[in-house]
Scaffold this motif. Structure first.
Motif, short mmCIF file in Angstrom:
data_model
loop_
_atom_site.label_atom_id
_atom_site.label_comp_id
_atom_site.label_asym_id
_atom_site.label_seq_id
_atom_site.Cartn_x
_atom_site.Cartn_y
_atom_site.Cartn_z
N GLU A 65 0.82 -1.21 0.00
CA GLU A 65 0.00 0.00 0.00
C GLU A 65 0.85 1.26 0.00
OE1 GLU A 65 -2.76 -0.08 3.19
OE2 GLU A 65 -3.84 -1.84 2.45
N TYR A 66 1.99 1.23 0.70
CA TYR A 66 2.80 2.44 0.80
C TYR A 66 3.85 2.46 -0.30
CZ TYR A 66 5.68 6.16 2.75
OH TYR A 66 6.37 7.33 2.93
N ARG A 67 3.99 3.61 -0.98
CA ARG A 67 5.00 3.78 -2.02
C ARG A 67 6.27 4.33 -1.38
NH1 ARG A 67 4.80 7.19 -6.07
NH2 ARG A 67 3.42 8.68 -5.02
N PHE A 68 7.32 3.54 -1.40
CA PHE A 68 8.56 3.95 -0.78
C PHE A 68 9.39 4.81 -1.74
CE2 PHE A 68 7.32 0.06 1.39
CZ PHE A 68 7.51 0.40 2.72
N ASN A 69 9.98 5.86 -1.18
CA ASN A 69 10.89 6.71 -1.93
C ASN A 69 10.29 7.20 -3.25
OD1 ASN A 69 13.31 8.07 -2.25
ND2 ASN A 69 14.32 6.36 -3.26
N PRO A 70 9.11 7.87 -3.19
CA PRO A 70 8.48 8.34 -4.43
C PRO A 70 9.28 9.47 -5.06
CG PRO A 70 7.34 9.24 -2.53
CD PRO A 70 8.35 8.26 -2.00
N GLY A 71 9.10 9.63 -6.35
CA GLY A 71 9.74 10.75 -7.03
C GLY A 71 8.90 12.01 -6.90
#
Length: 291
Positions: free
Chosen positions: A197-203
């Motif tokens: 569910e969580y997006r790690f290190n998004p741009g």
């Protein structure tokens, strides 16, 4: 103790997410600190100028082995260091020190990967030029999207059953399926479901630059990453991530310029991996924002 597998790259291609997904599996132990970069440590390598002293975290074998000392006897041990894919010595050192190790490389559309790398440099203040002006064949962030030579070096040095090449698009579109495939590859239960569910290190670009630069300054304090508990690092990372908003899409004419540079390499990678990479040869707006 030494690792059973490593994620060797690429930069800006979901390696942070893969680190956390692997760490969720009860039969997998991941180093508390991502990117120890032990196998690529080489003080004579000029490309290390692209990396901070804090990123080159481990220089001795004893220190590297200590990263795995908390692993249980029955756990598969792994680490993530995207610089390995590009390092001229990493594969040679792995062949000498961990010859049976398994390696995973996640490859991303070269133009989008390069733009994500450019944005990281822009928000950190390293880059000030426009994408078109900044693009240089000699820049590391540009060359980091050239995969063919690196893939061939690994294929020549290691057996096919030690190497797993996957696509970033599959990590984004169907992470459960891809992680099940990777769990099978490293030898653990592939049925385990990860929380994606969580997006790690998004741009993206920071809403509040002062906050982003303050958090980045903390990361540059010598030794802080090694000695800060993971839950604190994760909390700070989530504050940083929530401060990011989607960046503008790369202009079409710049995409075309960059694609012309990467086209021959894309075709070589397509032949090496026997994969259909025709989508990498198209200029279009991505459906989702980058990890």
């Amino acid at each position: 103790m030494l690792p059973d597998f490593v994620v060797i790259g690429a930069f800006k291609a979901g390696s942070t997410s893969m680190h956390h997904y692997f760490a969720q599996h009860p039969d997998v132990f991941m180093t508390k600190v991502k990117e120890p970069n032990y196998f690529s440590f080489d003080p004579t390598d000029k490309t290390h100028a692209e990396m901070s002293r804090q990123q080159l975290m481990v220089s001795s074998l004893a220190e590297y082995e200590s990263l795995f000392e908390d692993a249980k006897d029955d756990q598969i041990k792994g680490e993530v260091s995207p610089y390995y894919l590009y390092s001229p010595i990493a594969l040679q050192r792995m062949k000498e020190i961990v010859p049976a190790i398994k390696m995973i490389a996640c490859l991303r559309n070269p133009v989008r990967r390069a733009y994500s790398h450019y944005l990281m440099r822009l928000r950190s203040g390293i880059e000030t030029k426009s994408p078109k002006e900044a693009f240089s064949k000699d820049a590391f962030w540009v060359k980091a999207s050239l995969y063919a030579d690196a893939l061939q070096r690994y294929q020549q040095m290691f057996s096919q059953d030690q190497l797993k090449f996957v696509l970033f698009e599959n990590l984004i579109d169907n992470p459960q399926t891809l992680m099940s495939e990777l769990f099978t590859f490293i030898g653990v239960d592939p049925v385990f479901r990860v929380n994606t569910e969580y997006r790690f290190n998004p741009g993206g670009m920071p809403k509040f630059p002062w906050l982003h630069h303050s958090l980045s300054a903390l990361k540059r304090i010598p030794g802080l990453r090694r000695h800060t508990p993971p839950f604190i690092r994760n909390r700070l990372a989530r504050i940083r991530d929530r401060n990011l908003i989607p960046a503008e899409v790369l202009a079409e004419d710049v995409q075309q310029q960059w694609l012309r540079y990467y086209q021959d390499d894309i075709l070589r990678v397509q032949d090496i991996l026997q994969l259909d990479l025709s989508s990498w040869l198209e200029v279009k707006e991505p459906k989702k924002h980058a990890i």
